[in-house]
Design a protein around this motif. Structure first.
Motif, PDB file in Angstrom:
ATOM      1  N   LEU A  26       0.918  -1.428  -0.097  1.00  0.00           N
ATOM      2  CA  LEU A  26      -0.153   0.082   0.449  1.00  0.00           C
ATOM      3  C   LEU A  26       1.025   1.345  -0.061  1.00  0.00           C
ATOM      4  N   MET A  27       1.730   0.868   0.576  1.00  0.00           N
ATOM      5  CA  MET A  27       2.998   2.350   0.411  1.00  0.00           C
ATOM      6  C   MET A  27       4.520   1.493  -0.319  1.00  0.00           C
ATOM      7  N   ALA A  28       5.133   2.825  -0.474  1.00  0.00           N
ATOM      8  CA  ALA A  28       6.514   3.512  -1.375  1.00  0.00           C
ATOM      9  C   ALA A  28       6.402   2.003  -2.085  1.00  0.00           C
ATOM     10  N   ARG A  29       5.257   1.935  -3.166  1.00  0.00           N
ATOM     11  CA  ARG A  29       5.336   1.473  -4.538  1.00  0.00           C
ATOM     12  C   ARG A  29       6.680   2.402  -5.566  1.00  0.00           C
ATOM     13  N   LYS A  30       7.820   1.825  -6.278  1.00  0.00           N
ATOM     14  CA  LYS A  30       9.090   2.285  -6.128  1.00  0.00           C
ATOM     15  C   LYS A  30       9.602   0.987  -7.726  1.00  0.00           C
ATOM     16  N   CYS A  31       8.382  -0.056  -7.280  1.00  0.00           N
ATOM     17  CA  CYS A  31       8.769  -0.699  -9.011  1.00  0.00           C
ATOM     18  C   CYS A  31       7.603  -0.847  -9.685  1.00  0.00           C
ATOM     19  N   THR A  32       7.498  -0.718 -10.765  1.00  0.00           N
ATOM     20  CA  THR A  32       6.352  -1.138 -11.746  1.00  0.00           C
ATOM     21  C   THR A  32       6.790  -2.064 -12.682  1.00  0.00           C
ATOM     22  N   VAL A  33       6.381  -3.694 -12.724  1.00  0.00           N
ATOM     23  CA  VAL A  33       6.646  -4.207 -13.638  1.00  0.00           C
ATOM     24  C   VAL A  33       4.984  -4.353 -14.443  1.00  0.00           C
ATOM     25  N   GLN A  34       5.366  -4.368 -15.808  1.00  0.00           N
ATOM     26  CA  GLN A  34       4.602  -4.813 -16.685  1.00  0.00           C
ATOM     27  C   GLN A  34       4.461  -6.003 -17.953  1.00  0.00           C
ATOM     28  N   ALA A  35       3.997  -6.389 -17.639  1.00  0.00           N
ATOM     29  CA  ALA A  35       3.654  -7.699 -18.513  1.00  0.00           C
ATOM     30  C   ALA A  35       2.223  -8.589 -18.384  1.00  0.00           C
ATOM     31  N   ASP A  36       2.089  -8.451 -19.876  1.00  0.00           N
ATOM     32  CA  ASP A  36       0.723  -8.542 -19.651  1.00  0.00           C
ATOM     33  C   ASP A  36       0.534  -8.229 -18.354  1.00  0.00           C
ATOM     34  N   GLY A  37       0.430  -7.667 -17.317  1.00  0.00           N
ATOM     35  CA  GLY A  37      -0.711  -7.229 -16.504  1.00  0.00           C
ATOM     36  C   GLY A  37       0.444  -6.682 -15.252  1.00  0.00           C
ATOM     37  N   ARG A  38      -0.061  -5.373 -14.944  1.00  0.00           N
ATOM     38  CA  ARG A  38       0.688  -4.429 -13.812  1.00  0.00           C
ATOM     39  C   ARG A  38       1.151  -5.080 -12.411  1.00  0.00           C
ATOM     40  N   VAL A  39       2.142  -4.535 -11.533  1.00  0.00           N
ATOM     41  CA  VAL A  39       2.284  -5.503 -10.542  1.00  0.00           C
ATOM     42  C   VAL A  39       2.862  -4.424 -10.192  1.00  0.00           C
ATOM     43  N   ALA A  40       2.776  -3.222  -8.937  1.00  0.00           N
ATOM     44  CA  ALA A  40       3.915  -2.373  -7.985  1.00  0.00           C
ATOM     45  C   ALA A  40       4.282  -2.610  -7.278  1.00  0.00           C
ATOM     46  N   LEU A  41       5.198  -2.591  -6.458  1.00  0.00           N
ATOM     47  CA  LEU A  41       6.333  -3.432  -5.337  1.00  0.00           C
ATOM     48  C   LEU A  41       7.163  -2.132  -5.295  1.00  0.00           C
ATOM     49  N   ASP A  42       7.739  -2.924  -3.863  1.00  0.00           N
ATOM     50  CA  ASP A  42       8.697  -1.740  -3.307  1.00  0.00           C
ATOM     51  C   ASP A  42      10.226  -2.210  -4.018  1.00  0.00           C
ATOM     52  N   ALA A  43      11.397  -1.381  -3.520  1.00  0.00           N
ATOM     53  CA  ALA A  43      12.502  -2.313  -3.470  1.00  0.00           C
ATOM     54  C   ALA A  43      12.871  -3.466  -3.375  1.00  0.00           C
ATOM     55  N   ASP A  44      12.309  -3.047  -1.992  1.00  0.00           N
ATOM     56  CA  ASP A  44      12.687  -4.983  -1.256  1.00  0.00           C
ATOM     57  C   ASP A  44      12.121  -5.770  -1.742  1.00  0.00           C
ATOM     58  N   GLN A  45      10.649  -5.875  -1.724  1.00  0.00           N
ATOM     59  CA  GLN A  45       9.897  -7.044  -2.482  1.00  0.00           C
ATOM     60  C   GLN A  45      10.194  -7.234  -3.723  1.00  0.00           C
ATOM     61  N   MET A  46      11.103  -5.951  -5.374  1.00  0.00           N
ATOM     62  CA  MET A  46      11.219  -6.042  -5.895  1.00  0.00           C
ATOM     63  C   MET A  46      12.864  -7.016  -5.802  1.00  0.00           C
ATOM     64  N   ALA A  47      13.530  -7.217  -5.367  1.00  0.00           N
ATOM     65  CA  ALA A  47      14.942  -7.896  -5.308  1.00  0.00           C
ATOM     66  C   ALA A  47      14.651  -9.217  -4.992  1.00  0.00           C
ATOM     67  N   ASN A  48      13.874  -9.493  -3.910  1.00  0.00           N
ATOM     68  CA  ASN A  48      13.650 -11.167  -3.086  1.00  0.00           C
ATOM     69  C   ASN A  48      12.441 -11.669  -4.338  1.00  0.00           C
ATOM     70  N   ALA A  49      11.303 -10.401  -4.883  1.00  0.00           N
ATOM     71  CA  ALA A  49      11.109 -11.955  -6.060  1.00  0.00           C
ATOM     72  C   ALA A  49      11.756 -11.516  -7.260  1.00  0.00           C
ATOM     73  N   ALA A  50      12.665 -10.914  -7.691  1.00  0.00           N
ATOM     74  CA  ALA A  50      13.595 -10.841  -8.389  1.00  0.00           C
ATOM     75  C   ALA A  50      14.691 -12.369  -8.120  1.00  0.00           C
ATOM     76  N   THR A  51      15.346 -12.919  -7.217  1.00  0.00           N
ATOM     77  CA  THR A  51      16.180 -13.826  -6.419  1.00  0.00           C
ATOM     78  C   THR A  51      15.021 -14.842  -6.323  1.00  0.00           C
ATOM     79  N   ILE A  52      13.872 -14.811  -6.227  1.00  0.00           N
ATOM     80  CA  ILE A  52      12.890 -16.454  -6.170  1.00  0.00           C
ATOM     81  C   ILE A  52      13.474 -16.483  -7.484  1.00  0.00           C
ATOM     82  N   ALA A  53      13.143 -15.755  -8.548  1.00  0.00           N
ATOM     83  CA  ALA A  53      12.340 -16.190  -9.515  1.00  0.00           C
ATOM     84  C   ALA A  53      14.677 -16.692 -10.224  1.00  0.00           C
ATOM     85  N   ALA A  54      15.387 -15.746 -10.206  1.00  0.00           N
ATOM     86  CA  ALA A  54      16.435 -16.549 -10.482  1.00  0.00           C
ATOM     87  C   ALA A  54      17.166 -17.974 -10.038  1.00  0.00           C
ATOM     88  N   ILE A  55      16.593 -18.279  -8.494  1.00  0.00           N
ATOM     89  CA  ILE A  55      16.920 -19.584  -8.072  1.00  0.00           C
ATOM     90  C   ILE A  55      16.031 -20.614  -8.708  1.00  0.00           C
TER      91      ILE A  55
END
Length: 274
Positions: A26-55
């Motif tokens: 709800l707060m601090a939406r610093k990253c947006t992801v658009q790929a057939d849809g849109r998601v907003a995350l803050d920096a910490d969430q985005m970094a964690n999501a990227a690592t989960i996907a990479a692993i």
């Protein structure tokens, strides 16, 4: 005092009414992801999501597994590496040391936690054909087995972007004071890119950043989006791949002359010292 009480009650009623329809964060939406849809995350969430996907990709898991992992972490922790939780649960997936997931220190390592989740998911017979929430539940054994499904759509958007199925799909704004800069930032960025993706031959000694030669276009966007996702915590100033460039100054991707990068590399530049 009465007015304050009325306001608090009103806010509580609104949250109760629409609670399950609220999306994180709800707060601090610093990253947006658009790929057939849109998601907003803050920096910490985005970094964690990227690592989960990479692993997941590093382990050779299909994209569906990454969707399940992201939906699970969304529900369990809000994509945050929590220090505590229900009973002895910790980390992104709220794994419990008492249930054999590892020590608290191990589980707080996002790479370890993601690896343990994927290993457990792989043992679930037929998980590929299950709904996201059913596959997640077979691993997590939650008291709320349907809770994971509401994150399936957002997790699919994140997976498409982070696994390289879209170009210039992850855009983050970075604060004026990066967590790291200079040679330390470049070295840490290189180390973590290697740890997450298992790359070989990446030079950790360049104090200005790094360059990676991808196997194909999809790999290029995997690495580029990972770099932008980790921009805040690694002091990334600029990422370039093909004819697109992301800059911390603008927080978005723009067109550049692809001839400036004839080798087709993914290039990242970190903030200078001072």
């Amino acid at each position: 005092m009465a007015l304050i009480l009325i306001a608090v009650i009103a806010i509580w009623l609104v949250v109760r009414q629409v609670g399950d329809n609220l999306t994180l964060p709800l707060m601090a939406r610093k990253c947006t992801v658009q790929a057939d849809g849109r998601v907003a995350l803050d920096a910490d969430q985005m970094a964690n999501a990227a690592t989960i996907a990479a692993i997941g990709a590093k382990r050779g898991m299909p994209e569906r597994a990454v969707v399940v992992a992201l939906a699970t972490a969304y529900q369990e922790s809000g994509l945050r590496n929590l220090a505590d939780g229900d009973r002895d649960s910790v980390g992104l997936f709220q794994q419990r040391p008492s249930q054999g997931w590892g020590t608290p220190a191990q589980i707080r390592d996002p790479r370890y936690a993601a690896n343990r989740f994927y290993a457990a998911l792989k043992k679930v017979r037929g998980w590929e054909e299950m709904r996201v929430t059913d596959a997640a539940q077979r691993v997590q054994r939650s008291a709320f087995p349907e809770a994971y499904q509401k994150w399936a759509d957002d997790s699919e958007v994140l997976s498409r972007a982070l696994l390289g199925d879209a170009s210039g799909a992850v855009a983050c704004t970075v604060g004026r004071t990066p967590a790291m800069h200079g040679a330390a930032a470049a070295a840490q960025l290189t180390r973590n890119l290697v740890l997450d993706w298992g790359l070989k031959g990446t030079d950790p000694t360049d104090p200005t950043g790094l360059a990676v030669t991808p196997g194909d276009q999809r790999d290029g966007w995997r690495y580029a989006h990972w770099l932008v996702s980790h921009a805040q915590d690694h002091g990334v100033k600029r990422v370039r791949f093909g004819d697109l460039e992301w800059t911390a100054r603008d927080g978005s991707w723009g067109r550049v002359d692809a001839r400036q990068n004839p080798a087709g590399q993914v290039i990242a530049e970190v903030f200078n010292e001072g």
